[in-house]
Scaffold this active site. Structure first.
Site, PDB file in Angstrom:
ATOM      1  N   ASP A 235       0.876  -1.159   0.000  1.00 47.75           N
ATOM      2  CA  ASP A 235       0.000   0.000   0.000  1.00 47.75           C
ATOM      3  C   ASP A 235       0.923   1.221   0.000  1.00 47.75           C
ATOM      4  OD1 ASP A 235      -2.297   1.602   0.268  1.00 47.75           O
ATOM      5  OD2 ASP A 235      -2.127   1.595   2.447  1.00 47.75           O
TER       6      ASP A 235
ATOM      7  N   ASP B 212      -0.103   4.921   1.447  1.00 44.91           N
ATOM      8  CA  ASP B 212      -0.247   5.773   2.638  1.00 44.91           C
ATOM      9  C   ASP B 212      -0.058   4.955   3.911  1.00 44.91           C
ATOM     10  OD1 ASP B 212      -1.029   8.304   1.327  1.00 44.91           O
ATOM     11  OD2 ASP B 212      -2.761   7.132   0.672  1.00 44.91           O
TER      12      ASP B 212
END
Length: 601
Positions: A154, A156
């Site tokens: 991912d 963030d």
């Protein structure tokens, strides 16, 4: 001082109350091994005076144990009975006689209490958990990195970690939206953001307007229920929930944390939302203004959503990358290391490409895309993992959408939307050879581990603070005494006379105070995100269910060889041997590449 010596003595004091009959024919021997602070063997000493247990193992005698302990601590081995440091044999002699003919249960119970307290403070080495490291990776499941060929990420709070300044910006902007767009009273502007008020994983009762911590068994932890910024007394909580702390399953959070009446805040970005909810509730209550908690919850959620949908967060970060992005050099080091060992990398994020490109260029450099074999932006997780309808679309060099059908996922190209089923079909990357990292247990990890058999790694930035608390002498000694006192209460609750019940009541009061004190060391309102008083939290339960590994940041990978195998610790079940002392420092380890890591930091 060896923790095993402390464990042996405390366990004996907790669980052995009966005097053992010793035969004169038994050849008694006692051996004590002293360990240095680095864990190496310094010397062994043996003497007569021990006894053999039913298993035939030699049990160390208390005289020699105490002498070794006192010598190591620079204390006197010979002290009068009842004084601090009194020998184990004298203690057993006095307690045995008291057990045989308990003239005064109250005196006997307090004597046991004093003996146990001395053991805790004398035999637990100061700083026993100093080797607990926030840069370690912790395993819920056995994982061999040698079998992992593909690493997914991912963006963030995984590749990019953000400073706390971002929470303040999100809160302030959402608060302004609440007033400007939803016409809430301007008096809410007087409430500034409160750092460290809320904690990840909390639940919110939408209809009652209550923020609370729930354990793995759906029970509210007493003392952690807040209406606004004020704690609710336990008695009132019981009235609100029909005389119980239990939250029924039909009210509790669904699979993705969004129940019909109770919502769980699992996202790190949700901390400003919880704070704004608490502040708005507090304003209405303080000013005696009638309001609907259901409307408030919906409006605050939409105000927070507007911060993201309108692109404010992306704009702030791109304008001041140094202020908001933390430890980018470590992300660069992780990617370099994995690629140099022949690993394939991919990125699946909900963020837009322009934002990801700006941040990755800042952390890694203009050629950051060369690290990744597949890059997918605006993926719309968790629907990306469950929806098989949305096709992939390719972006051109300017970030504009292309119209052609996607028949392959090629390195150097940027893709938008799509779904995991097409991803698996086009890449062939399946099963345990894939390890995906993310911060959101539901959106990032749950479907991958339950439906698709990928290995998963959870990024839990809170570990850095929590391991520091656990490593303090105050916490380790307090927790050890709390556990010891609990065991003492369990054993001596058989005494039912009024004086004994009074002693047990006093111990219960002390136990409650210890629980509050250890909770407050993490967060004064809600305590640790991993534990309630004695159970794992609802968050901790989900963490162990949906993640094979968890760590404070992705940079923890730098501490381990790419062929390292992670082994989960075998913690005892309730019906197994009571080895809680061995669990005091669970997770203590010296990471093998810590010096190398220090150079990066």
């Amino acid at each position: 001082m060896s923790l095993k010596i402390a464990a042996t003595s405390l366990t004996r004091s907790l669980w052995s109350g009966r005097s053992r009959k010793q035969s004169a024919k038994v050849n008694r021997a006692c051996c004590v091994t002293l360990l240095g602070h680095d864990g190496t063997k310094e010397r062994s000493s043996c003497s007569s005076g021990g006894s053999r247990g039913s298993s035939g193992d030699v049990q160390p005698c208390s005289e020699t144990l105490h002498a070794a302990t006192a010598a190591a601590a620079g204390q006197r081995a010979e002290e009068p009975a009842g004084a601090p440091g009194v020998t184990g044999a004298r203690r057993r002699a006095s307690t045995s006689s008291a057990t045989a003919d308990p003239v005064d249960h109250k005196t006997y119970m307090w004597a046991r209490y004093a003996d146990l307290r001395r053991l805790v403070h004398e035999l637990i080495p100061p700083g026993a958990c100093k080797s607990l490291n926030s840069s370690a990776i912790y395993a819920n499941n056995e994982v061999s990195l040698a079998e992992v060929d593909i690493y997914g990420f991912d963006y963030d709070y995984t590749l990019a970690l953000y400073s706390n300044a971002l929470n303040t910006m999100i809160y302030n902007t959402a608060r302004d939206f609440l007033i400007e767009h939803f016409k809430y009273p301007e008096g809410i502007l007087s409430y500034d953001y409160i750092p460290n008020f809320a904690a990840r994983g909390l639940h919110y009762d939408i209809q009652k307007g209550l923020l609370m911590k729930i354990d793995a068994f759906h029970y509210i932890q007493p003392g952690t229920v807040y209406r606004g910024l004020r704690p609710i007394p336990d008695e009132e909580v019981l009235k609100l929930y029909g005389g119980t702390y239990h939250i029924p399953l039909q009210l509790d959070s669904g699979f993705y944390g969004k129940g019909p009446k109770v919502k769980q805040f699992m996202d790190i970005f949700s901390i400003p939302e919880m704070t704004l909810l608490a502040v708005a509730n507090d304003f209405f209550i303080t000013n005696d203004i009638d309001y609907d908690p259901v409307h408030l919850s919906k409006d605050v959620s939409e105000a927070i959503g507007m911060v993201h949908l309108k692109g404010f967060m992306y704009k702030w970060i791109m304008q001041d990358l140094d202020k908001f992005i933390l430890r980018g050099d470590e992300t660069d080091a992780v990617l370099h290391r994995l690629v140099s060992h022949g690993k394939k990398l991919f990125l699946i994020t909900n963020s837009p490409f322009s934002f990801v490109d700006k941040g990755m260029t800042h952390m890694v450099g203009k050629e950051w895309r060369d690290f990744f074999d597949v890059i997918i932006v605006q993926a719309d997780k968790p629907h990306f993992f469950t929806d098989c309808v949305k096709p992939f679309r390719r972006l051109d060099g300017n970030g504009d959408l292309r119209w052609e059908k996607i028949s392959s996922l090629d390195k150097g190209h940027i893709y938008k939307q799509g779904n995991l089923f097409d991803f698996l079909r086009l890449t062939g990357w399946r099963g345990s050879k894939v390890l995906y990292f993310g911060d959101h247990l539901y959106s990032d990890l749950a479907d991958l581990t339950l439906r698709h058999g990928w290995r998963t790694g959870a990024i839990v930035p809170e570990l850095e603070h929590e391991t520091k608390v656990v490593s303090t002498e105050r916490y380790s000694v307090s927790l050890t005494w709390l556990q010891a006192l609990t065991g003492l209460m369990e054993r001596l609750q058989t005494h039912r006379d009024p004086d004994s019940k009074q002693v047990l009541d006093e111990w219960q009061k002390e136990r409650d105070e210890l629980r509050v004190m250890t909770k407050n060391l993490f967060n004064p309102q809600f305590g640790s995100i991993f534990r309630t008083c004695h159970n794992p939290t609802y968050f901790s339960r989900r963490l162990s269910r949906f993640s094979d590994l968890y760590m404070a940041s992705l940079s923890c990978l730098l501490n381990y060889d790419p062929s390292h195998t992670f082994y989960p610790r075998r913690t005892p079940l309730q019906h197994e041997a009571p080895l809680w002392m061995d669990q005091l420092c669970t997770g203590c380890m010296k990471t093998p590449f810590l010096e190398e890591m220090a150079q990066i930091r």
